[in-house]
Design a protein around this motif. Structure first.
Motif, mmCIF file in Angstrom:
data_model
loop_
_atom_site.group_PDB
_atom_site.id
_atom_site.type_symbol
_atom_site.label_atom_id
_atom_site.label_comp_id
_atom_site.label_asym_id
_atom_site.label_seq_id
_atom_site.Cartn_x
_atom_site.Cartn_y
_atom_site.Cartn_z
ATOM 1 N N ILE A 1 30.764 22.716 88.676
ATOM 2 C CA ILE A 1 29.506 22.536 87.930
ATOM 3 C C ILE A 1 28.608 21.657 88.790
ATOM 4 O O ILE A 1 28.981 20.527 89.136
ATOM 5 C CB ILE A 1 29.773 21.882 86.568
ATOM 6 N N THR B 1 24.735 25.103 80.657
ATOM 7 C CA THR B 1 24.006 23.978 80.069
ATOM 8 C C THR B 1 24.975 22.838 79.806
ATOM 9 O O THR B 1 26.044 23.057 79.215
ATOM 10 C CB THR B 1 23.355 24.411 78.733
ATOM 11 N N GLY B 2 24.618 21.646 80.235
ATOM 12 C CA GLY B 2 25.474 20.478 80.003
ATOM 13 C C GLY B 2 25.406 20.033 78.547
ATOM 14 O O GLY B 2 24.328 20.028 77.955
ATOM 15 N N GLY B 3 26.548 19.684 78.002
ATOM 16 C CA GLY B 3 26.612 19.316 76.595
ATOM 17 C C GLY B 3 25.936 17.989 76.291
ATOM 18 O O GLY B 3 25.419 17.782 75.193
ATOM 19 N N PHE B 4 25.908 17.083 77.235
ATOM 20 C CA PHE B 4 25.359 15.750 76.984
ATOM 21 C C PHE B 4 23.839 15.746 77.138
ATOM 22 O O PHE B 4 23.112 15.376 76.221
ATOM 23 C CB PHE B 4 26.009 14.730 77.917
ATOM 24 N N LEU B 5 23.355 16.185 78.289
ATOM 25 C CA LEU B 5 21.902 16.181 78.520
ATOM 26 C C LEU B 5 21.208 17.393 77.885
ATOM 27 O O LEU B 5 20.008 17.397 77.711
ATOM 28 C CB LEU B 5 21.609 16.188 80.031
ATOM 29 N N LYS B 6 21.997 18.444 77.623
ATOM 30 C CA LYS B 6 21.456 19.721 77.114
ATOM 31 C C LYS B 6 20.402 20.289 78.066
ATOM 32 O O LYS B 6 19.392 20.860 77.659
ATOM 33 C CB LYS B 6 20.906 19.571 75.701
ATOM 34 N N ASN C 1 22.386 23.520 84.094
ATOM 35 C CA ASN C 1 23.075 23.258 85.347
ATOM 36 C C ASN C 1 23.688 24.582 85.790
ATOM 37 O O ASN C 1 23.429 25.620 85.177
ATOM 38 C CB ASN C 1 24.078 22.088 85.235
ATOM 39 N N ILE D 1 21.689 7.337 83.497
ATOM 40 C CA ILE D 1 23.023 7.855 83.825
ATOM 41 C C ILE D 1 23.007 8.483 85.208
ATOM 42 O O ILE D 1 21.955 8.899 85.697
ATOM 43 C CB ILE D 1 23.493 8.923 82.800
ATOM 44 N N VAL E 1 24.248 11.590 87.489
ATOM 45 C CA VAL E 1 24.721 12.979 87.355
ATOM 46 C C VAL E 1 25.126 13.509 88.719
ATOM 47 O O VAL E 1 24.468 13.234 89.715
ATOM 48 C CB VAL E 1 23.607 13.904 86.802
ATOM 49 N N GLY E 2 26.189 14.315 88.720
ATOM 50 C CA GLY E 2 26.605 14.965 89.971
ATOM 51 C C GLY E 2 27.443 14.047 90.821
ATOM 52 O O GLY E 2 27.940 13.070 90.298
ATOM 53 N N THR F 1 31.191 18.583 89.482
ATOM 54 C CA THR F 1 32.403 18.449 88.664
ATOM 55 C C THR F 1 33.239 19.686 88.949
ATOM 56 O O THR F 1 32.774 20.810 88.740
ATOM 57 C CB THR F 1 32.034 18.391 87.167
ATOM 58 N N PHE G 1 36.868 21.964 88.865
ATOM 59 C CA PHE G 1 38.186 22.284 88.315
ATOM 60 C C PHE G 1 38.852 23.261 89.287
ATOM 61 O O PHE G 1 38.210 24.207 89.750
ATOM 62 C CB PHE G 1 38.073 22.975 86.958
#
Ligand code: 2BA
Length: 108
Positions: free
Chosen positions: A7, A33-38, A41, A90, A92-93, A96, A98
């Motif tokens: 991500i 779409t990021g869950g925190f910032l909405k 991405n 915050i 970001v980046g 992320t 997996f």
């Protein structure tokens, strides 16, 4: 084989994808779409042989920049009728990532 899900921020995607293709990695780009910032991405899907995994991670790291951004937290009062908001900063980046084991890789 491994499946890498990375991500990354939209701003970093074009240079990263150019670098990936130049280095003969296959990649699929998803708009997410990021869950925190909405905010938008990008999630990249990459199937890679295990011996090339480290090279791939290095390319992702090289192209993923950490950025600071500000968002607003909304806080409701106990009665629920009053709201106050306050900004927070915050980071970001860069990315992320997996890494998953692939049971089978088939092209039909
Ligand atoms: P967002 O969920 O929009 O998160 C953006 C940034 O907000 C995060 O940056 C982090 O710095 C901050 N943040 C996220 N959740 C928070 C919370 N509950 N409280 C305070 N700050 C929070 P990154 O960690 O670099 O994440 C960038 C994007 O990567 C995230 O966007 C999300 O789309 C994805 N992501 C990160 N960790 C994930 C995870 N464990 N599972 C799935 N997606 C993840």
């Amino acid at each position: 084989m491994k499946l890498v899900l990375a991500i990354v921020q939209d701003n970093d995607v074009n240079l990263l994808m150019d670098d990936l293709v130049e280095n003969e990695f296959s990649v699929t780009k998803l708009s997410t779409t990021g869950g925190f910032l909405k905010e938008g991405n990008t999630t990249l899907l990459m199937g890679v042989e295990e011996e090339k995994l480290d090279d791939l991670l290095k390319l992702i790291e090289k192209n993923g920049k950490k950025r600071k951004t500000t968002t607003t937290i909304l806080n409701s009062s106990a009665t629920g009728s009053l709201f106050n908001s306050f900004p927070i900063e915050i980071e970001v980046g860069g990315a992320t990532v997996f890494v998953l084991d692939v049971e089978k890789f088939i092209k039909l």
